[in-house]
Enzyme design. Sequence first.
Site, PDB file in Angstrom:
ATOM      1  N   LYS B  26       0.835  -1.198   0.000  1.00  0.00           N
ATOM      2  CA  LYS B  26       0.000   0.000   0.000  1.00  0.00           C
ATOM      3  C   LYS B  26       0.880   1.262   0.000  1.00  0.00           C
ATOM      4  O   LYS B  26       2.042   1.194   0.391  1.00  0.00           O
ATOM      5  CB  LYS B  26      -0.864  -0.037   1.260  1.00  0.00           C
ATOM      6  CG  LYS B  26      -2.085   0.837   1.224  1.00  0.00           C
ATOM      7  CD  LYS B  26      -2.867   0.615   2.504  1.00  0.00           C
ATOM      8  CE  LYS B  26      -4.123   1.448   2.523  1.00  0.00           C
ATOM      9  NZ  LYS B  26      -3.901   2.864   2.385  1.00  0.00           N
ATOM     10  N   GLY B  28       2.722   4.532   1.096  1.00  0.00           N
ATOM     11  CA  GLY B  28       3.192   5.126   2.348  1.00  0.00           C
ATOM     12  C   GLY B  28       3.572   4.158   3.450  1.00  0.00           C
ATOM     13  O   GLY B  28       3.649   4.547   4.613  1.00  0.00           O
ATOM     14  N   GLY B  30       6.442   2.296   3.301  1.00  0.00           N
ATOM     15  CA  GLY B  30       7.902   2.157   3.330  1.00  0.00           C
ATOM     16  C   GLY B  30       8.439   1.195   2.287  1.00  0.00           C
ATOM     17  O   GLY B  30       9.414   0.487   2.545  1.00  0.00           O
ATOM     18  N   ASP B  57       7.577   3.130  -9.765  1.00  0.00           N
ATOM     19  CA  ASP B  57       6.545   4.023  -9.222  1.00  0.00           C
ATOM     20  C   ASP B  57       6.614   5.362  -9.971  1.00  0.00           C
ATOM     21  O   ASP B  57       7.686   5.956 -10.057  1.00  0.00           O
ATOM     22  CB  ASP B  57       6.841   4.232  -7.728  1.00  0.00           C
ATOM     23  CG  ASP B  57       5.705   4.942  -7.010  1.00  0.00           C
ATOM     24  OD1 ASP B  57       4.876   5.555  -7.700  1.00  0.00           O
ATOM     25  OD2 ASP B  57       5.673   4.880  -5.774  1.00  0.00           O
ATOM     26  N   ASN B 272       6.540  -2.659   8.742  1.00  0.00           N
ATOM     27  CA  ASN B 272       7.334  -1.457   9.053  1.00  0.00           C
ATOM     28  C   ASN B 272       6.723  -0.613  10.162  1.00  0.00           C
ATOM     29  O   ASN B 272       5.562  -0.806  10.527  1.00  0.00           O
ATOM     30  CB  ASN B 272       7.452  -0.593   7.795  1.00  0.00           C
ATOM     31  CG  ASN B 272       8.677  -0.935   6.973  1.00  0.00           C
ATOM     32  OD1 ASN B 272       9.704  -1.352   7.521  1.00  0.00           O
ATOM     33  ND2 ASN B 272       8.581  -0.753   5.677  1.00  0.00           N
TER      34      ASN B 272
END
Lengths: 307, 354
Positions: B26, B28, B30, B57, B272
């Site tokens: 997903k 954000g 990391g 990305d 994370n």
Amino acid sequence: MSELSESEKRKILRERRQQKFRAGGASSRLNKITGQIPNSQLSTESSLDTTEANEHTKGLSNDEDVYQIIDSPEGNEQSTKEMDELIASISKPPSSKIIPPKSRDFSPTPELSETPGTVDPFSMLKAMQGDAEGNGSSPFDLFKAMQGGGQTEPGESPFGKDPVDEEMVNYHKYVVNKLKAYSILFKWLFFILPYVYVVIKSETLPFELPNWLVNPSNFFTIFVAFEIVATSIYYQKLQTFESDNNIDTLQHNNKIAKLASFIPNEGLPIRNVRDKVFMALHYWDVLSMFITDICFVLILMGVFTYI
Amino acid sequence: MDLSIEPNLHSLITSSTHKWIFVGGKGGVGKTTSSCSIAIQMALAQPQKQYLLISTDPAHNLSDAFGEKFGKDARKVTGMNNLSCMEIDPSAALKDMNDMAVSRSNANGGSGESDGLSNLLQGGGLAELTGSIPGIDEALSFMEVMKHIRNQEKGEGESYDTVIFDTAPTGHTLRFLQLPNTLSKLLEKFGEITGNFGPMLNSLAGTGNIDITGKLNQLKENVELIKSQFTNPDLTTFVCVCISEFLSLYETERLIQELISYDMDVNSIIVNQLLFAEHDLEHNCKRCQARWKMQKKYLDQIDELYEDFHVIKMPLCAGEIRGLDNLRKFSKFLDKEYDPSKDGEVIYELEEKN
């Protein structure tokens, strides 16, 4: 037992992971996650739950049972047993793999209550746009649509799945054809055939009938009156089926109607061309039934005259 | 027989077979930090091999993570001889294609300003037109993969032993991974058409120098090769990155299920931004405790759901993990799991360096 190589260990673990996702396990895993939040609106339908997996889970009354199988020691024992078998045949390629479903499962004879309603254009747009953040299920829905690699089924729109279920259209066609066949049979056998016979052979009849009925000059009036009543009943019944199945017969059965649906209503010298074409097709449908019956009457007249 | 699963990526880091490693999840959570960390650890563990880290990305972060500029061509990371990075830039790649088309048009005797097509291309029309096509980022990333395979086959250019993909958020990535399947089916259909109309198409191509059938067959072979490599667990694996929160966990599960349905190997999950608040009494606060309690709830579920996966629990650092030194320090917890009671100081070391 000899030491396993890294690749063999990876293979065994991969198989063990896949087993847990099979047989309805995928959906129950999602259920477990969404169960953490009260009133979660996230979908728990999994692309992995194929028909095969559904058959495997047949007999399980609810998700609780699936959890039990996954979590219970018996389930683990079974898994360990299967693992041992797998290790024994480590050199063989994996015997099974999970197949992604190509489309939603539909029962062979769809329930009338399950008929799809009108399509929500906003949800379709959402699925087409794709979500950069991957939130929600839209990217997955998009992928489900892409699973066929751009191939489309007959009758399916090349831009995605047809809004109306193909299975339901076929079922509706079957019901309409059946209605048409029965109404023609009823008209011909129980009205036209005896009526033409009594008009042509009125003199040979062993019983007396009212003169207005057997008088050939009244034939067309009575025939047309009957046709109007029969056609009205037929269309009444057809409309019931259409509203039950939520399918417009003309739009799905008629090629001209399908082509006409591409004509824009505005911007042409004649306004509402599409609606006019639909209206003409409806009239033609009624007229064609009338012509068919007239033809049958003419044939009967010929046959009865020479008998 | 040892089938225990370590809570680290040691087996992947020291793997001698993996050619393609995807890192995704997903937005954000990391992904970039994790992919950089994997790449660094692999490059350190096997210095004789060459590694390439590609960002697919559209919102690139690799340059920021390493603190140096990377572009569309692979460039070595300063301080590491066997690790290169590149950021696939759709607009730059399309501009190159546009410029090539312009020069070709001029070479073919395009009548300068009077030529409509040439005028369109001069203004970057091709780039503008194609840049807005959905999925163009994924297609360009895929072309990059094909280029590397071709280079490896021919021994041309720089070849890499392992390519690590820092992928876009889930939706983009799945589209990218689905491309071999989609292309394969598309080319199969094309194959049928060109089988019938091949000679005609070739003659329509003009000079006869372009062998359309041959090119399509070559493309199909490449796509099939990629497809088989992506589904071979010895060659390809996917590392999921998430945080210990509801939506992230949900999306990770869906991602894993989709990957399994593509027959792709996925065996590692990096969790994370964990607080490990109970081991951090010195800097403790109510909010951290509450947050850690929530994280633990989802961690328990992750442990339960993914008992056959490598689940790597990474700490939330006090500062941003940027620059090779910080990444190197942070990445060692991928090889040997983070122990909050012993390794706690590293979190603040990273802060001081920033």
